[in-house]
Write a protein that holds these residues in place. Sequence first.
Motif, mmCIF file in Angstrom:
data_model
loop_
_atom_site.group_PDB
_atom_site.id
_atom_site.type_symbol
_atom_site.label_atom_id
_atom_site.label_comp_id
_atom_site.label_asym_id
_atom_site.label_seq_id
_atom_site.Cartn_x
_atom_site.Cartn_y
_atom_site.Cartn_z
ATOM 1 N N VAL A 85 0.849 -1.198 0.000
ATOM 2 C CA VAL A 85 0.000 0.000 0.000
ATOM 3 C C VAL A 85 0.881 1.243 0.000
ATOM 4 C CG1 VAL A 85 -1.584 1.364 1.444
ATOM 5 C CG2 VAL A 85 -2.037 -1.064 1.044
ATOM 6 N N ARG A 86 1.898 1.246 0.817
ATOM 7 C CA ARG A 86 2.779 2.422 0.897
ATOM 8 C C ARG A 86 3.579 2.606 -0.390
ATOM 9 N NH1 ARG A 86 1.209 1.127 5.738
ATOM 10 N NH2 ARG A 86 1.223 2.609 7.462
ATOM 11 N N LEU A 87 4.084 1.503 -0.949
ATOM 12 C CA LEU A 87 4.819 1.611 -2.209
ATOM 13 C C LEU A 87 3.920 2.138 -3.320
ATOM 14 C CD1 LEU A 87 6.966 -1.662 -2.173
ATOM 15 C CD2 LEU A 87 7.812 0.693 -2.060
ATOM 16 N N ALA A 88 2.674 1.657 -3.371
ATOM 17 C CA ALA A 88 1.734 2.104 -4.405
ATOM 18 C C ALA A 88 1.418 3.594 -4.293
ATOM 19 C CB ALA A 88 0.445 1.282 -4.330
ATOM 20 N N SER A 89 1.504 4.120 -3.073
ATOM 21 C CA SER A 89 1.227 5.556 -2.885
ATOM 22 C C SER A 89 2.476 6.412 -3.085
ATOM 23 C CB SER A 89 0.646 5.800 -1.483
ATOM 24 O OG SER A 89 1.655 5.641 -0.500
ATOM 25 N N GLY A 90 3.603 5.763 -3.416
ATOM 26 C CA GLY A 90 4.834 6.502 -3.669
ATOM 27 C C GLY A 90 5.692 6.746 -2.437
ATOM 28 N N THR A 91 5.330 6.148 -1.312
ATOM 29 C CA THR A 91 6.106 6.325 -0.083
ATOM 30 C C THR A 91 7.451 5.621 -0.193
ATOM 31 O OG1 THR A 91 4.076 6.436 1.209
ATOM 32 C CG2 THR A 91 6.098 5.938 2.416
ATOM 33 N N ARG A 92 8.487 6.287 0.239
ATOM 34 C CA ARG A 92 9.829 5.698 0.309
ATOM 35 C C ARG A 92 9.911 4.843 1.566
ATOM 36 N NH1 ARG A 92 13.911 7.546 2.994
ATOM 37 N NH2 ARG A 92 15.946 6.679 2.600
ATOM 38 N N LEU A 93 10.454 3.646 1.462
ATOM 39 C CA LEU A 93 10.523 2.736 2.605
ATOM 40 C C LEU A 93 11.704 3.078 3.507
ATOM 41 C CD1 LEU A 93 9.570 -0.691 0.982
ATOM 42 C CD2 LEU A 93 8.122 1.002 2.118
ATOM 43 N N SER A 94 11.519 4.095 4.310
ATOM 44 C CA SER A 94 12.529 4.541 5.278
ATOM 45 C C SER A 94 12.363 3.762 6.579
ATOM 46 C CB SER A 94 12.343 6.029 5.555
ATOM 47 O OG SER A 94 11.090 6.242 6.196
ATOM 48 N N GLY A 95 13.251 3.994 7.514
ATOM 49 C CA GLY A 95 13.132 3.391 8.839
ATOM 50 C C GLY A 95 11.837 3.781 9.527
ATOM 51 N N ASP A 96 11.447 5.052 9.395
ATOM 52 C CA ASP A 96 10.183 5.504 9.977
ATOM 53 C C ASP A 96 9.002 4.774 9.358
ATOM 54 O OD1 ASP A 96 11.428 7.260 11.704
ATOM 55 O OD2 ASP A 96 11.095 9.029 10.436
ATOM 56 N N CYS A 97 9.034 4.614 8.048
ATOM 57 C CA CYS A 97 7.948 3.936 7.342
ATOM 58 C C CYS A 97 7.851 2.478 7.799
ATOM 59 C CB CYS A 97 8.174 4.002 5.836
ATOM 60 S SG CYS A 97 6.951 3.089 4.870
ATOM 61 N N LEU A 98 8.991 1.805 7.917
ATOM 62 C CA LEU A 98 8.974 0.407 8.363
ATOM 63 C C LEU A 98 8.420 0.289 9.778
ATOM 64 C CD1 LEU A 98 12.388 -0.846 6.903
ATOM 65 C CD2 LEU A 98 10.089 -1.214 5.973
ATOM 66 N N GLY A 99 8.759 1.249 10.637
ATOM 67 C CA GLY A 99 8.210 1.262 11.988
ATOM 68 C C GLY A 99 6.703 1.446 11.982
ATOM 69 N N GLU A 100 6.225 2.348 11.114
ATOM 70 C CA GLU A 100 4.779 2.557 10.990
ATOM 71 C C GLU A 100 4.083 1.294 10.485
ATOM 72 O OE1 GLU A 100 4.438 5.926 8.406
ATOM 73 O OE2 GLU A 100 5.358 7.283 9.871
ATOM 74 N N VAL A 101 4.722 0.591 9.556
ATOM 75 C CA VAL A 101 4.159 -0.656 9.021
ATOM 76 C C VAL A 101 4.053 -1.707 10.128
ATOM 77 C CG1 VAL A 101 4.695 -2.631 7.511
ATOM 78 C CG2 VAL A 101 4.772 -0.297 6.612
ATOM 79 N N LEU A 102 5.091 -1.830 10.940
ATOM 80 C CA LEU A 102 5.034 -2.795 12.048
ATOM 81 C C LEU A 102 3.919 -2.452 13.027
ATOM 82 C CD1 LEU A 102 8.792 -3.501 12.892
ATOM 83 C CD2 LEU A 102 7.106 -5.113 11.999
ATOM 84 N N THR A 103 3.829 -1.183 13.397
ATOM 85 C CA THR A 103 2.783 -0.759 14.332
ATOM 86 C C THR A 103 1.400 -1.044 13.754
ATOM 87 O OG1 THR A 103 4.219 0.943 15.274
ATOM 88 C CG2 THR A 103 1.841 1.209 15.610
ATOM 89 N N ALA A 104 1.181 -0.661 12.510
ATOM 90 C CA ALA A 104 -0.118 -0.888 11.874
ATOM 91 C C ALA A 104 -0.417 -2.382 11.767
ATOM 92 C CB ALA A 104 -0.144 -0.234 10.495
ATOM 93 N N SER A 105 0.592 -3.183 11.517
ATOM 94 C CA SER A 105 0.391 -4.629 11.392
ATOM 95 C C SER A 105 0.039 -5.269 12.728
ATOM 96 C CB SER A 105 1.638 -5.287 10.785
ATOM 97 O OG SER A 105 1.838 -4.801 9.466
#
Length: 155
Positions: A85-105
């Motif tokens: 979902v994040r890649l499709a929206s153009g989000t760069r997979l940074s450390g912050d993004c990975l942390g957000e993905v873990l929390t959301a998961s």
Amino acid sequence: MGPYLSQPVTQKESCSGSGRGHLWGCSAMQGWRTSMEDSHLAISGLGEELSGISLFGVFDGHGGSEVAAFCKKYMPDEISRQLRVRLASGTRLSGDCLGEVLTASFHAMDEMLRSPEFERPLLALKQAARAGPKGGDAGVSSSEAGSSSSADLDE
């Protein structure tokens, strides 16, 4: 002796592997508990466009193995879904993004565990634990079982 054995079970389940730029190993032991309550996973690549992302997790059953087994089974797909979902929206997979993905998961796991749609899969995991060679879940209901979990995403 309650939920503990008079002697620990010291037989270990171990595995190892490798991925892009890393080697890993893991080992699990039941110890003094009447059954193995924890689950773990090690995935060197989440597939296709996520092949460079690894997932390592330990899920502690806190008195019941079915929630830990549930997280092991469903967490990789949920993390992959969140990342796509994040890649499709153009989000760069940074450390912050990975942390957000873990929390959301992890939040999604909580929602799934409360959902009537997942009652049967959770019950099947509980029954599988009871039928397992080490005895089961010491009579703890799924409403009493918890799971503290730790997962690591590496890019």
